[in-house]
Design an enzyme around this catalytic site. Structure first.
Site, PDB file in Angstrom:
ATOM      1  N   GLU A   1      30.497  28.167-104.250  1.00 52.02           N
ATOM      2  CA  GLU A   1      30.550  28.091-102.780  1.00 52.02           C
ATOM      3  C   GLU A   1      30.237  29.448-102.179  1.00 52.02           C
ATOM      4  O   GLU A   1      30.754  30.466-102.635  1.00 52.02           O
ATOM      5  CB  GLU A   1      31.945  27.618-102.351  1.00 52.02           C
TER       6      GLU A   1
ATOM      7  N   THR B   1      27.637  30.993-102.518  1.00 51.96           N
ATOM      8  CA  THR B   1      26.816  31.773-103.444  1.00 51.96           C
ATOM      9  C   THR B   1      25.325  31.594-103.156  1.00 51.96           C
ATOM     10  O   THR B   1      24.527  32.456-103.506  1.00 51.96           O
ATOM     11  CB  THR B   1      27.072  31.341-104.909  1.00 51.96           C
TER      12      THR B   1
ATOM     13  N   SER C   1      19.025   7.353 -83.066  1.00 53.51           N
ATOM     14  CA  SER C   1      19.996   7.234 -84.158  1.00 53.51           C
ATOM     15  C   SER C   1      21.073   6.239 -83.779  1.00 53.51           C
ATOM     16  O   SER C   1      21.547   6.241 -82.642  1.00 53.51           O
ATOM     17  CB  SER C   1      20.640   8.592 -84.445  1.00 53.51           C
TER      18      SER C   1
ATOM     19  N   LEU D   1      30.071  17.281 -95.798  1.00 51.08           N
ATOM     20  CA  LEU D   1      29.387  16.515 -96.851  1.00 51.08           C
ATOM     21  C   LEU D   1      27.881  16.554 -96.638  1.00 51.08           C
ATOM     22  O   LEU D   1      27.128  15.829 -97.273  1.00 51.08           O
ATOM     23  CB  LEU D   1      29.901  15.072 -96.871  1.00 51.08           C
TER      24      LEU D   1
ATOM     25  N   SER E   1      25.741  15.913 -93.894  1.00 54.53           N
ATOM     26  CA  SER E   1      24.936  14.908 -93.205  1.00 54.53           C
ATOM     27  C   SER E   1      23.669  15.547 -92.635  1.00 54.53           C
ATOM     28  O   SER E   1      22.624  14.904 -92.546  1.00 54.53           O
ATOM     29  CB  SER E   1      25.749  14.257 -92.079  1.00 54.53           C
TER      30      SER E   1
ATOM     31  N   GLU F   1      16.428  23.884 -90.440  1.00 50.39           N
ATOM     32  CA  GLU F   1      17.814  24.143 -90.012  1.00 50.39           C
ATOM     33  C   GLU F   1      17.990  25.608 -89.596  1.00 50.39           C
ATOM     34  O   GLU F   1      18.655  25.901 -88.612  1.00 50.39           O
ATOM     35  CB  GLU F   1      18.800  23.749 -91.128  1.00 50.39           C
TER      36      GLU F   1
ATOM     37  N   ASP G   1      22.196  22.544 -99.878  1.00 56.57           N
ATOM     38  CA  ASP G   1      22.401  21.172 -99.406  1.00 56.57           C
ATOM     39  C   ASP G   1      21.119  20.353 -99.485  1.00 56.57           C
ATOM     40  O   ASP G   1      21.117  19.203 -99.924  1.00 56.57           O
ATOM     41  CB  ASP G   1      22.919  21.182 -97.962  1.00 56.57           C
TER      42      ASP G   1
ATOM     43  N   TYR H   1      30.538  31.711 -90.504  1.00 52.71           N
ATOM     44  CA  TYR H   1      29.530  31.587 -91.564  1.00 52.71           C
ATOM     45  C   TYR H   1      28.536  32.753 -91.460  1.00 52.71           C
ATOM     46  O   TYR H   1      28.238  33.433 -92.445  1.00 52.71           O
ATOM     47  CB  TYR H   1      28.808  30.244 -91.424  1.00 52.71           C
TER      48      TYR H   1
HETATM   49  P1  ADP Z   1      27.572  18.390 -92.077  1.00 55.85           P
HETATM   50  O1  ADP Z   1      26.191  18.712 -92.503  1.00 55.85           O
HETATM   51  O2  ADP Z   1      28.605  18.969 -92.943  1.00 55.85           O
HETATM   52  O3  ADP Z   1      27.802  16.927 -91.871  1.00 55.85           O
HETATM   53  P2  ADP Z   1      26.680  19.813 -89.772  1.00 55.85           P
HETATM   54  O4  ADP Z   1      27.373  20.332 -88.563  1.00 55.85           O
HETATM   55  O5  ADP Z   1      25.868  20.749 -90.573  1.00 55.85           O
HETATM   56  O6  ADP Z   1      27.788  19.091 -90.661  1.00 55.85           O
HETATM   57  O7  ADP Z   1      25.708  18.634 -89.366  1.00 55.85           O
HETATM   58  C1  ADP Z   1      26.167  17.567 -88.589  1.00 55.85           C
HETATM   59  C2  ADP Z   1      25.145  17.236 -87.522  1.00 55.85           C
HETATM   60  O8  ADP Z   1      24.014  16.574 -88.120  1.00 55.85           O
HETATM   61  C3  ADP Z   1      25.666  16.256 -86.494  1.00 55.85           C
HETATM   62  O9  ADP Z   1      26.390  16.917 -85.469  1.00 55.85           O
HETATM   63  C4  ADP Z   1      24.359  15.677 -85.967  1.00 55.85           C
HETATM   64  O10 ADP Z   1      23.753  16.553 -85.053  1.00 55.85           O
HETATM   65  C5  ADP Z   1      23.486  15.629 -87.218  1.00 55.85           C
HETATM   66  N1  ADP Z   1      23.531  14.304 -87.868  1.00 55.85           N
HETATM   67  C6  ADP Z   1      23.870  14.019 -89.130  1.00 55.85           C
HETATM   68  N2  ADP Z   1      23.765  12.696 -89.399  1.00 55.85           N
HETATM   69  C7  ADP Z   1      23.337  12.111 -88.252  1.00 55.85           C
HETATM   70  C8  ADP Z   1      23.053  10.764 -87.864  1.00 55.85           C
HETATM   71  N3  ADP Z   1      23.213   9.744 -88.692  1.00 55.85           N
HETATM   72  N4  ADP Z   1      22.622  10.550 -86.600  1.00 55.85           N
HETATM   73  C9  ADP Z   1      22.485  11.584 -85.734  1.00 55.85           C
HETATM   74  N5  ADP Z   1      22.751  12.861 -86.048  1.00 55.85           N
HETATM   75  C10 ADP Z   1      23.177  13.138 -87.283  1.00 55.85           C
HETATM   76 MG    MG Z   2      25.354  20.672 -92.572  1.00 53.46          MG
END
Ligand code: ADP
Ligand code: MG
Length: 370
Positions: free
Chosen positions: A18, A20, A52, A109, A111, A144, A156, A208
């Protein structure tokens, strides 16, 4: 080449390694069964149309108008990938992209990388642009970093694009060399318990960036290209560095060593023995790197006290998830211990579930779109 298709990319859990990745070090994530799915169709009018199921509103922008800042909010993760591809000379035109994700948003996780990775795979494949998965990961990371403005490392996106079922992905983030190491817990009677603490993410982006700055400064003072390269030992660091930077170095150096030891143990089929290394990683992230919050520490403490072989926060920290290596027989006991510890302290009720190592991003046209 078809004009439309369905693409899926998974979220991830990092087993160890983590903070790293932006130090050119080693990480060891698995992909989750939870995916972000994108239904994509090419358009001839040069317009990117994004929606979305997990967000309201529709974003429309001509691809020629894409510049950092032109799209904000969730759509920036998607538009950023198209922008980054075009920046690098790839002929990506208009698209309609409909997102539907099962990866919990903002729970650590990843997303965001799942969203970027699904986008990268969808728009390149439907445009006849052939790029290998490492290049797609780099482009997603660039989106990103430069379009969303989050200075994340490459872990990621690599996990989402490169991982394999029942394997952990050992990644050297400097060389991008990978090794798929068997990670199948069931035959050993073990499982990976995930606790989503639901702790509100506090200070995440600022802290971060601050940790990245600390590491950069420490590497400069030590005269190495990145902390991955520091081999001068950990005693006496105090003479060369301010105390806080010394602790940051100690985390990165010991964490890289732990990744190597976990990888060795997994290769040797000695899965149980990785437990203590997971817990050591947590202690290092808590005391030296200072990225935990009470919810993460309480969850780890409760899990270990209830018999977990090891437990640690996973992801960037300041909230998010804890993972624990647990005997299948002990899942219930460990879950109850965490729920009780959280209730006793007035924390939000966490979500507890078990995870397996799933496959990386793929085309999934066979999945019915409902
Ligand atoms: P993590 O990556 O840990 O989930 P982040 O803050 O890096 O947290 O990313 C989350 C962001 O990614 C959300 O706030 C949104 O903007 C975007 N996101 C992820 N999945 C979706 C989705 N299914 N629909 C719309 N936006 C999404
Ligand atoms: Mg993220």
């Amino acid at each position: 080449m078809t004009r439309d298709g369905v693409f899926e990319a998974p979220g991830r859990i990092n087993l160890i390694g983590e903070h790293t990745d932006y130090n050119d070090g080693f990480v060891l994530p698995i992909a989750l069964p939870h995916v972000v799915r994108i239904t994509a169709a090419r358009r001839d009018d040069g317009v990117l149309r994004l929606s979305s199921r997990q967000a309201s509103g529709v974003t429309e922008i001509r691809v020629v108008d894409l510049v950092p800042g032109a799209v904000t909010g969730w759509a920036a993760y998607v538009a950023g990938v198209v922008w980054a591809l075009r920046e690098e000379g790839h002929p990506i035109g208009g698209f309609g992209l409909l997102v539907d994700g099962q990866v919990p948003l903002g729970a650590g996780l990843s997303s965001s990388a799942a969203l970027e990775s699904a986008t990268a795979l969808a728009v390149t494949e439907l445009s006849g642009v052939s790029l290998d998965r490492r290049s797609l990961a780099r482009i997603a990371q660039r989106a990103e970093n430069e379009f969303v403005g989050m200075p994340c490392g490459i872990m990621d996106q690599s996990a989402s694009l490169l991982a394999r079922e029942r394997h952990a992905l050992l990644l050297d983030t400097r060389s991008m060399e990978t090794e798929h190491i068997p990670f199948d817990l069931a035959p050993a009677g073990l499982t990976l318990l995930v606790v989503d603490t639901k702790a509100p993410h506090r200070l995440v982006d600022g802290e971060y960036a601050a940790r990245r700055r600390d590491c950069h400064r420490a590497a400069e003072l030590l005269g190495v290209p990145a902390l991955r390269d520091w081999d001068g030992g950990l005693d006496g660091l105090g003479q060369d560095l301010p105390e806080r930077l010394g602790r940051r170095v100690r985390h990165v150096v010991t964490e890289n060593a732990r990744v190597a030891r976990v990888a060795d143990l997994l290769r040797a089929g000695r899965i149980r023995e990785i437990g203590p290394l997971l817990t050591e990683s947590h202690v290092s992230l808590r005391d030296d790197y200072e990225v935990t919050v009470p919810e993460l520490d309480v969850a780890v403490e409760a899990l270990v006290a209830a018999g977990a072989l090891g437990a640690r926060m996973t992801g960037g920290g300041f909230g998010g998830c804890v993972i624990a290596l647990v005997e299948e027989m002990a899942v219930q006991e460990c879950t109850t211990a965490v729920l009780e510890a959280f209730a006793g302290r007035g924390f939000a009720r966490p979500d507890c579930w078990t995870a397996v190592a799933a496959a990386g991003a793929r085309r999934a046209d066979h999945v019915p779109v409902v």
